[in-house]
Scaffold this active site. Structure first.
Site, short mmCIF file in Angstrom:
data_model
loop_
_atom_site.label_atom_id
_atom_site.label_comp_id
_atom_site.label_asym_id
_atom_site.label_seq_id
_atom_site.Cartn_x
_atom_site.Cartn_y
_atom_site.Cartn_z
N CYS A 80 0.83 -1.21 0.00
CA CYS A 80 0.00 0.00 0.00
C CYS A 80 0.86 1.27 0.00
O CYS A 80 0.36 2.35 -0.25
CB CYS A 80 -0.94 0.01 1.21
SG CYS A 80 -0.07 0.04 2.78
N ASP A 119 2.26 2.66 2.57
CA ASP A 119 2.16 3.44 3.81
C ASP A 119 3.43 3.30 4.65
O ASP A 119 4.08 2.27 4.64
CB ASP A 119 0.94 2.98 4.62
CG ASP A 119 -0.36 3.34 3.92
OD1 ASP A 119 -0.30 4.08 2.93
OD2 ASP A 119 -1.42 2.89 4.36
N CYS A 166 -2.99 5.06 5.87
CA CYS A 166 -4.44 4.99 5.93
C CYS A 166 -4.95 5.26 7.36
O CYS A 166 -4.17 5.28 8.31
CB CYS A 166 -4.91 3.61 5.47
SG CYS A 166 -4.58 2.33 6.68
N CYS A 208 -2.52 -3.23 8.66
CA CYS A 208 -2.17 -1.87 9.06
C CYS A 208 -1.64 -1.87 10.50
O CYS A 208 -0.72 -1.13 10.84
CB CYS A 208 -3.37 -0.95 8.94
SG CYS A 208 -4.30 -1.18 7.40
FE1 FES Z 1 -1.53 0.59 4.21
FE2 FES Z 1 -3.41 0.49 6.02
S1 FES Z 1 -3.65 0.36 3.87
S2 FES Z 1 -1.28 0.50 6.33
#
Ligand code: FES
Length: 141
Positions: free
Chosen positions: A35, A37, A60, A104
């Site tokens: 993702c 992140d 997110c 996450c």
């Molecule tokens: Fe990447 Fe939540 S979608 S940490």
């Protein structure tokens, strides 16, 4: 039922312990390749106890809520306790995360471990390597 618990929404909207600690004793940064992140945790440590903790998360809502809750769970705690914190415990403290959002919370567990590892390495403290083995999502696996 709402997708996210009230606690998730609360920690997402009013995250605790956001920021940077200058001269932190340990810093851990992790990312999720899928993702994109990123989460960074800063620790202030005195006599094996986490006296302060802050985080920066570019990610997110679940990642922000997980970081916020995780920092609350380890603040004032001995390092040994922080090392035992699993992503599952973080998710439970948030009254749950949707299954596809469990990864996450893994970022929070990993970032804390990495920050503690950083502290041990900077200070030449011997540690149990087993405790730092690649963590996996305790809910998805
Ligand atoms: Fe990447 Fe939540 S979608 S940490």
């Amino acid at each position: 039922m709402a997708l996210y618990s009230e606690k998730v929404m609360d920690h997402f909207k009013n995250p605790r312990n956001v920021g940077v600690i200058e001269n932190a004793d340990g810093v851990g940064e992790v990312g999720n390749a899928k993702c994109g992140d990123i989460m960074k945790i800063y620790l202030k440590i005195e006599k094996d106890t986490i006296t302060d903790v802050k985080f920066e998360t570019f990610g997110c809502g679940s990642a922000i809520a997980s970081s916020s809750m995780a920092t609350e769970l380890i603040k004032g705690k001995p390092l040994a306790d922080a090392l035992e914190l699993t992503n599952k415990a973080v998710a439970e403290a948030l009254d749950g995360l949707p299954a596809y959002k469990m990864h996450c919370s893994v970022l929070a567990e990993e970032a804390i471990k990495k920050a503690i590892l950083d502290y041990y390495e900077k200070n030449g403290i011997a540690y149990d390597k087993e405790k730092f083995a690649e963590s996996e999502c305790h809910a998805c696996h």
